[in-house]
Design a protein around this motif. Structure first.
Motif, PDB file in Angstrom:
ATOM      1  N   ARG A  66       0.828  -1.204   0.000  1.00 62.46           N
ATOM      2  CA  ARG A  66       0.000   0.000   0.000  1.00 62.46           C
ATOM      3  C   ARG A  66       0.861   1.253   0.000  1.00 62.46           C
ATOM      4  O   ARG A  66       0.500   2.279  -0.608  1.00 62.46           O
ATOM      5  CB  ARG A  66      -0.909  -0.018   1.234  1.00 62.46           C
ATOM      6  CG  ARG A  66      -1.965   1.077   1.212  1.00 62.46           C
ATOM      7  CD  ARG A  66      -2.819   1.010  -0.025  1.00 62.46           C
ATOM      8  NE  ARG A  66      -3.732   2.155  -0.112  1.00 62.46           N
ATOM      9  CZ  ARG A  66      -4.328   2.541  -1.228  1.00 62.46           C
ATOM     10  NH1 ARG A  66      -4.094   1.901  -2.360  1.00 62.46           N
ATOM     11  NH2 ARG A  66      -5.156   3.574  -1.224  1.00 62.46           N
ATOM     12  N   TYR A  69       1.594   2.581  -3.235  1.00 57.16           N
ATOM     13  CA  TYR A  69       0.372   2.986  -3.945  1.00 57.16           C
ATOM     14  C   TYR A  69      -0.206   1.868  -4.802  1.00 57.16           C
ATOM     15  O   TYR A  69      -0.784   2.119  -5.869  1.00 57.16           O
ATOM     16  CB  TYR A  69       0.639   4.226  -4.817  1.00 57.16           C
ATOM     17  CG  TYR A  69       1.083   5.421  -4.025  1.00 57.16           C
ATOM     18  CD1 TYR A  69       0.166   6.168  -3.285  1.00 57.16           C
ATOM     19  CD2 TYR A  69       2.431   5.794  -3.995  1.00 57.16           C
ATOM     20  CE1 TYR A  69       0.581   7.259  -2.528  1.00 57.16           C
ATOM     21  CE2 TYR A  69       2.849   6.890  -3.245  1.00 57.16           C
ATOM     22  CZ  TYR A  69       1.924   7.611  -2.510  1.00 57.16           C
ATOM     23  OH  TYR A  69       2.329   8.690  -1.761  1.00 57.16           O
ATOM     24  N   THR A  70      -0.023   0.618  -4.331  1.00 56.97           N
ATOM     25  CA  THR A  70      -0.646  -0.504  -5.033  1.00 56.97           C
ATOM     26  C   THR A  70      -2.154  -0.434  -4.820  1.00 56.97           C
ATOM     27  O   THR A  70      -2.627  -0.293  -3.692  1.00 56.97           O
ATOM     28  CB  THR A  70      -0.114  -1.844  -4.506  1.00 56.97           C
ATOM     29  OG1 THR A  70       1.315  -1.838  -4.592  1.00 56.97           O
ATOM     30  CG2 THR A  70      -0.668  -3.015  -5.289  1.00 56.97           C
ATOM     31  N   ALA A  71      -2.903  -0.543  -5.891  1.00 58.08           N
ATOM     32  CA  ALA A  71      -4.368  -0.434  -5.795  1.00 58.08           C
ATOM     33  C   ALA A  71      -4.933  -1.608  -5.004  1.00 58.08           C
ATOM     34  O   ALA A  71      -4.407  -2.731  -5.057  1.00 58.08           O
ATOM     35  CB  ALA A  71      -4.976  -0.403  -7.196  1.00 58.08           C
ATOM     36  N   TRP A  72      -6.030  -1.360  -4.252  1.00 59.23           N
ATOM     37  CA  TRP A  72      -6.632  -2.414  -3.438  1.00 59.23           C
ATOM     38  C   TRP A  72      -7.138  -3.566  -4.307  1.00 59.23           C
ATOM     39  O   TRP A  72      -7.120  -4.711  -3.862  1.00 59.23           O
ATOM     40  CB  TRP A  72      -7.803  -1.843  -2.621  1.00 59.23           C
ATOM     41  CG  TRP A  72      -7.394  -0.900  -1.543  1.00 59.23           C
ATOM     42  CD1 TRP A  72      -7.535   0.452  -1.539  1.00 59.23           C
ATOM     43  CD2 TRP A  72      -6.747  -1.240  -0.312  1.00 59.23           C
ATOM     44  NE1 TRP A  72      -7.023   1.004  -0.392  1.00 59.23           N
ATOM     45  CE2 TRP A  72      -6.541  -0.012   0.390  1.00 59.23           C
ATOM     46  CE3 TRP A  72      -6.320  -2.425   0.269  1.00 59.23           C
ATOM     47  CZ2 TRP A  72      -5.924   0.032   1.647  1.00 59.23           C
ATOM     48  CZ3 TRP A  72      -5.712  -2.371   1.519  1.00 59.23           C
ATOM     49  CH2 TRP A  72      -5.516  -1.166   2.197  1.00 59.23           C
ATOM     50  N   HIS A  73      -7.545  -3.265  -5.517  1.00 64.38           N
ATOM     51  CA  HIS A  73      -8.095  -4.321  -6.367  1.00 64.38           C
ATOM     52  C   HIS A  73      -7.022  -5.037  -7.193  1.00 64.38           C
ATOM     53  O   HIS A  73      -7.339  -5.959  -7.941  1.00 64.38           O
ATOM     54  CB  HIS A  73      -9.162  -3.742  -7.309  1.00 64.38           C
ATOM     55  CG  HIS A  73      -8.609  -2.684  -8.227  1.00 64.38           C
ATOM     56  ND1 HIS A  73      -8.573  -1.334  -7.876  1.00 64.38           N
ATOM     57  CD2 HIS A  73      -8.054  -2.763  -9.471  1.00 64.38           C
ATOM     58  CE1 HIS A  73      -8.039  -0.642  -8.874  1.00 64.38           C
ATOM     59  NE2 HIS A  73      -7.708  -1.482  -9.844  1.00 64.38           N
ATOM     60  N   ALA A  74      -5.772  -4.620  -7.067  1.00 65.40           N
ATOM     61  CA  ALA A  74      -4.695  -5.272  -7.815  1.00 65.40           C
ATOM     62  C   ALA A  74      -4.512  -6.712  -7.343  1.00 65.40           C
ATOM     63  O   ALA A  74      -4.724  -7.037  -6.173  1.00 65.40           O
ATOM     64  CB  ALA A  74      -3.390  -4.493  -7.645  1.00 65.40           C
ATOM     65  N   ARG A  78      -4.549  -8.311  -3.476  1.00 70.56           N
ATOM     66  CA  ARG A  78      -5.563  -9.271  -3.034  1.00 70.56           C
ATOM     67  C   ARG A  78      -4.913 -10.538  -2.465  1.00 70.56           C
ATOM     68  O   ARG A  78      -5.364 -11.074  -1.447  1.00 70.56           O
ATOM     69  CB  ARG A  78      -6.482  -9.635  -4.200  1.00 70.56           C
ATOM     70  CG  ARG A  78      -7.399  -8.508  -4.637  1.00 70.56           C
ATOM     71  CD  ARG A  78      -8.316  -8.944  -5.764  1.00 70.56           C
ATOM     72  NE  ARG A  78      -9.235  -7.872  -6.142  1.00 70.56           N
ATOM     73  CZ  ARG A  78     -10.175  -7.989  -7.086  1.00 70.56           C
ATOM     74  NH1 ARG A  78     -10.304  -9.132  -7.739  1.00 70.56           N
ATOM     75  NH2 ARG A  78     -10.960  -6.979  -7.374  1.00 70.56           N
TER      76      ARG A  78
END
Length: 376
Positions: A66, A69-74, A78
């Motif tokens: 995070r 800036y890794t997207a939550w939906h990546a 997951r």
């Protein structure tokens, strides 16, 4: 003007520290081993347990992703979140499982405990007794071997020459301990012996002596010590069995059988204590080590150093002391394979036969030259 006075005076002296004679190993006293000899499945399990499979590290991985800036939906996020949830769930489950099985830990203050160790002159028992002795705990050792007063004073341990297989001698020794130190609250049943003989070559005297030392001694000490623990409403009982108690081995029939009896004794002891309201604060620890680097099996070579390394008495002692001083019940099974020997019985018999053949456990004692032949 303020005058500063010294806290020390000529008449006051610092307390003397206990002098302990320690012989550290020198480089030429230990065999040179290639680096890969120290890589074992136990080492890998230890490292993974504090990294990939640790709940805290798993959660930190999510935070690191995070922070980038890794997207939550990546996909990687997951996977990391799912892994962290799984590791946390396993950790929480284990905590509740231990609490359900063993109850809340008891408070342990070594200054208020009296520790009794059987077979505490040499080997694992000796290491445990001397460790507690150096920490100024109240330690009493029951052993057939005699220790002179000067050595006992150096180690900070009281030694009582006693055949733990003889109930009357145990009762007399425990009565002395109560008079000298107080009521025993920690009992480490460690006394053991081995006679490497085939079933046909074993004499009735051999089998009886092995069972007296390895099995009957536990009954004798429990009958003598447990009443004191019940009156004190606290205590810890350590039962030292062996992985051979679950597996058995050729030419070690009496030893394996005597250690197998301790597994049933431990379970029966736990069952009886659970029925006694005065035993809520009495904890039990079962120890089932694999091959240890002691005199008992010093000539025995493990067939696979990676899967079945020889465990040092210091490692086993550290685990026992850790559980005892946390006031917890539990099991100590080292090295790693010792934890899973009980589940081998669920495998198909053909697989079990292959594993025994591959491990060479039924031929190792004879190859080591330990087998005693019957005298004609």
């Amino acid at each position: 003007m303020i005058q500063h006075t010294s806290c020390s005076s000529p008449t006051m002296s610092a307390p003397k520290l206990k002098e302990v004679n320690v012989s550290l190993p020198r480089k030429f006293d230990t065999p040179d081993e290639p680096w890969h000899r120290y890589v074992t499945v136990d080492l890998l399990h230890y490292v993974l347990g504090y990294t990939v499979f640790h709940p805290f590290v798993s959660c930190v991985l999510v935070l690191c992703l995070r922070a980038q800036y890794t997207a939550w939906h990546a996909l990687e996020m997951r996977i990391a979140i799912a892994w962290a949830l799984l590791m946390c769930s396993v950790g929480i489950f284990n905590i509740f499982s231990d609490r359900l099985a063993y109850g809340a830990p008891r408070e342990v203050d070594l200054s208020e405990e009296v520790i009794v160790v059987t077979g505490g002159v040499e080997g694992l028992g000796g290491l445990l007794a001397e460790t507690y002795g150096m920490r100024n705990a109240n330690v009493a050792v029951l052993d057939m071997k005699k220790v002179d007063d000067e050595e006992a004073e150096e180690k900070g341990v009281l030694y009582y020459q006693c055949d733990v297989g003889d109930a009357k001698q145990v009762e007399a020794a425990v009565a002395e301990i109560v008079e000298d130190l107080g009521a025993p609250t920690i009992l480490i049943n460690n006394a053991g012996m081995v006679r490497a003989k085939s079933i046909l070559d074993s004499t009735p005297e051999d089998v009886e002596q092995t069972f007296r030392t390895n099995t009957l001694s536990h009954f004798n000490t429990l009958r003598a010590v447990l009443p004191h623990m019940l009156r004190e409403r606290r205590g810890t009982i350590v039962t030292v069995s062996s992985v051979l108690g679950r597996l058995g081995a050729a030419n070690l029939s009496s030893y394996s059988a005597s250690k197998a009896a301790l597994l049933a004794l431990h379970q029966s002891l736990r069952a009886e204590l659970s029925q006694n309201p005065d035993a809520k604060e009495i904890k039990t620890i079962l120890v089932t080590p694999g091959q240890m680097g002691t005199k008992m099996f010093q000539n025995l070579k493990t067939p696979s150093n990676f899967f079945g390394p020889v465990v040092s008495p210091a490692e086993v002692a550290k685990s026992i002391i850790g559980l005892v001083e946390k006031g917890e019940s539990g099991e100590v099974a080292l090295p790693l394979y010792a934890k899973y020997t009980e589940s081998l019985g669920a495998l198909p018999v053909g697989i079990q036969a292959l594993l025994r053949r591959w491990s060479a456990m039924d031929t190792a004692v004879e190859k080591a030259g330990m087998v005693e032949k019957k005298q004609n």
